[in-house]
Write an enzyme that holds these catalytic residues in place. Sequence first.
Site, PDB file in Angstrom:
ATOM      1  N   CYS A   1       0.822  -1.216   0.000  1.00  0.00           N
ATOM      2  CA  CYS A   1       0.000   0.000   0.000  1.00  0.00           C
ATOM      3  C   CYS A   1       0.852   1.261   0.000  1.00  0.00           C
ATOM      4  CB  CYS A   1      -0.939  -0.016   1.214  1.00  0.00           C
ATOM      5  SG  CYS A   1      -1.814   1.535   1.424  1.00  0.00           S
TER       6      CYS A   1
ATOM      7  N   CYS B   1      -1.330   1.640  -3.159  1.00  0.00           N
ATOM      8  CA  CYS B   1      -2.363   2.672  -2.992  1.00  0.00           C
ATOM      9  C   CYS B   1      -1.821   4.102  -2.924  1.00  0.00           C
ATOM     10  CB  CYS B   1      -3.159   2.423  -1.713  1.00  0.00           C
ATOM     11  SG  CYS B   1      -3.478   0.700  -1.342  1.00  0.00           S
TER      12      CYS B   1
ATOM     13  N   LYS C   1       0.165   5.302  -6.035  1.00  0.00           N
ATOM     14  CA  LYS C   1      -0.829   5.296  -7.121  1.00  0.00           C
ATOM     15  C   LYS C   1      -1.702   6.552  -7.047  1.00  0.00           C
ATOM     16  CE  LYS C   1      -4.669   4.168  -6.433  1.00  0.00           C
ATOM     17  NZ  LYS C   1      -5.131   2.812  -6.214  1.00  0.00           N
TER      18      LYS C   1
ATOM     19  N   TYR D   1      -8.660  -3.427 -11.215  1.00  0.00           N
ATOM     20  CA  TYR D   1      -8.314  -2.134 -10.599  1.00  0.00           C
ATOM     21  C   TYR D   1      -7.018  -1.563 -11.175  1.00  0.00           C
ATOM     22  CZ  TYR D   1     -11.310  -2.984  -6.402  1.00  0.00           C
ATOM     23  OH  TYR D   1     -12.329  -3.195  -5.518  1.00  0.00           O
TER      24      TYR D   1
ATOM     25  N   GLU E   1      -6.682   1.716 -13.521  1.00  0.00           N
ATOM     26  CA  GLU E   1      -6.115   2.919 -12.889  1.00  0.00           C
ATOM     27  C   GLU E   1      -4.865   3.375 -13.632  1.00  0.00           C
ATOM     28  OE1 GLU E   1      -7.767   2.358  -8.318  1.00  0.00           O
ATOM     29  OE2 GLU E   1      -5.706   1.776  -8.748  1.00  0.00           O
TER      30      GLU E   1
ATOM     31  N   HIS F   1     -27.039  21.346  -1.101  1.00  0.00           N
ATOM     32  CA  HIS F   1     -27.141  21.966  -2.409  1.00  0.00           C
ATOM     33  C   HIS F   1     -26.173  23.135  -2.540  1.00  0.00           C
ATOM     34  CE1 HIS F   1     -29.133  23.041  -6.134  1.00  0.00           C
ATOM     35  NE2 HIS F   1     -29.214  24.284  -5.716  1.00  0.00           N
TER      36      HIS F   1
ATOM     37  N   GLU G   1     -26.158  15.339  -3.970  1.00  0.00           N
ATOM     38  CA  GLU G   1     -27.574  15.516  -3.636  1.00  0.00           C
ATOM     39  C   GLU G   1     -28.464  14.632  -4.513  1.00  0.00           C
ATOM     40  OE1 GLU G   1     -29.484  19.408  -4.655  1.00  0.00           O
ATOM     41  OE2 GLU G   1     -27.507  19.881  -5.489  1.00  0.00           O
TER      42      GLU G   1
END
Length: 464
Positions: A43, A48, A51, A180, A184, A439, A444
């Site tokens: 990681c 991760c 990346k 993945y 990516e 908003h 939303e």
Amino acid sequence: MPRYDYDLFVIGGGSGGVRAARLSAALGKRVAIAEEYRYGGTCVIRGCVPKKLFVYASQFPEHFADAAGYGWTVPETSFDWPTLIANKDKEIGRLSGLYQSGVEKAGGETLHSRATLIDGHTVLIENENRTVTAEHILIATGGRPNPHAALPGHEHCIFSNEAFDLPSLPKSIVIAGGGYIAVEFANIFHGLGVDTTLIYRGKEILQRFDMDLRHRLHEEMAAKGIRILCHTIFENIDRRDDGRLAATLNSGHVLFADQILLAIGRIPNTENLGLEAAGVKTGVRGEILVDAHSRTNVGNIWAIGDVTDRVQLTPVAIHEAMCFVETAFKGNPTAPDHNCIATAVFSQPEIGTVGLSEDEASKRFANLEVYSASFRPLRYILAGRQERMLTKLVVDAGTRRVIGAHILGPDAGELAQLLGIVLKAGLTKDDFDRTMAVHPTAAEELVTMYKPTYLVKDGARQDC
Ligand code: NDP
């Protein structure tokens, strides 16, 4: 005199191993952890974290282009790959140091060595050529890219590990895989200006995700200029005299590229660990077999994270580590909960998802309501960007529970984290409906899709 040198010996200093070592040491246990490379594991060092830094780097050309619609004039830009690599290395060096010092500050001992099992309680610290004993042993050695040894010429290819440290940015790249990592990196390299082709053996990229997101992401990536070839595999790879690579495809076509990246899954790191000597059983993919509490068939030996090949995600390894500490040292047997894990693909646009895809849900539930909205985020309007965002909720009509939430668009990963809590809590569509919107945001849409877009009855789509 204690019977063993340590209460816990951890093999592997990645996210799972370090968390287990740190928490156990903080409980006052005598803990040592061994890491043969750098603390931080996949990681932090080659996964991760770097990346995500590369993703940020690759997004700037679109930000520069979008700025014009807001009145900005961006001078001519240029990109320097060595600067990115150096800055990335600095950050992962910092994080790696924190991983190691976290264990030490908690009272644990950190070792820089490969460690292998001699028997159920004895570990060889190879660099120091000495053995130590431990009451409990935790294996957290992670995984590594599948080398695709059956592919003629695979030795010419790189993997995600090398992609983080290429001496220069290639002009062109072909990436194999539809998961993945392939998706990516295809977006990263394309964003950095590399001519990018993605080849995938199946019918549509990202097999385990909701089909609407898969199709839409494919379209958006193709619209940006990434060549995506489905139903395609390599037959062989050759290096030509000029140093470039030639990839022959099953279609007979040949693709030429400076680099070829294989991202076809990861395999557990279990070779030469001494598992046989200790009597620890592995499965068909080499993964360490564990029970619901991460215990192997040898009662005092445990395994967590990618080496067990349950769910290959950092937060899952960390969660398994915390459950291990509860079980082994706090008298509170706790099984990791692998159900309903939110996840993100840092593609461009990004995917954030939790729960069941529509296809999976339709196999398990007789009556579904599907709510979906497709719109251009406000931020893109002045920018003139045509990219659309997709939000989709899959609802079990019987209970009104939201059983799948899927987003494609900016910050989808951030939204997935919060939706993860919502779905874990088992909230219903009525809970969404009575939640006031924030908003103006893209999120939303999640609480303003009042009418189902369509129904799915016994697997068949029906209009409302
Ligand atoms: P994935 O399992 O995600 O994808 C592997 C891909 O390779 C699939 O598309 C698969 O095809 C294809 N494939 C497998 N074998 C072959 C083969 N022999 N020839 C051609 N194609 C093949 O693995 P990754 O390597 O992308 O990532 C490894 C793990 O790392 C992931 O499972 C994920 O959990 C984790 N990860 C998570 C990230 C995140 O959270 N954002 C980022 C990166 C990695 P098919 O679909 O047909 O099986």
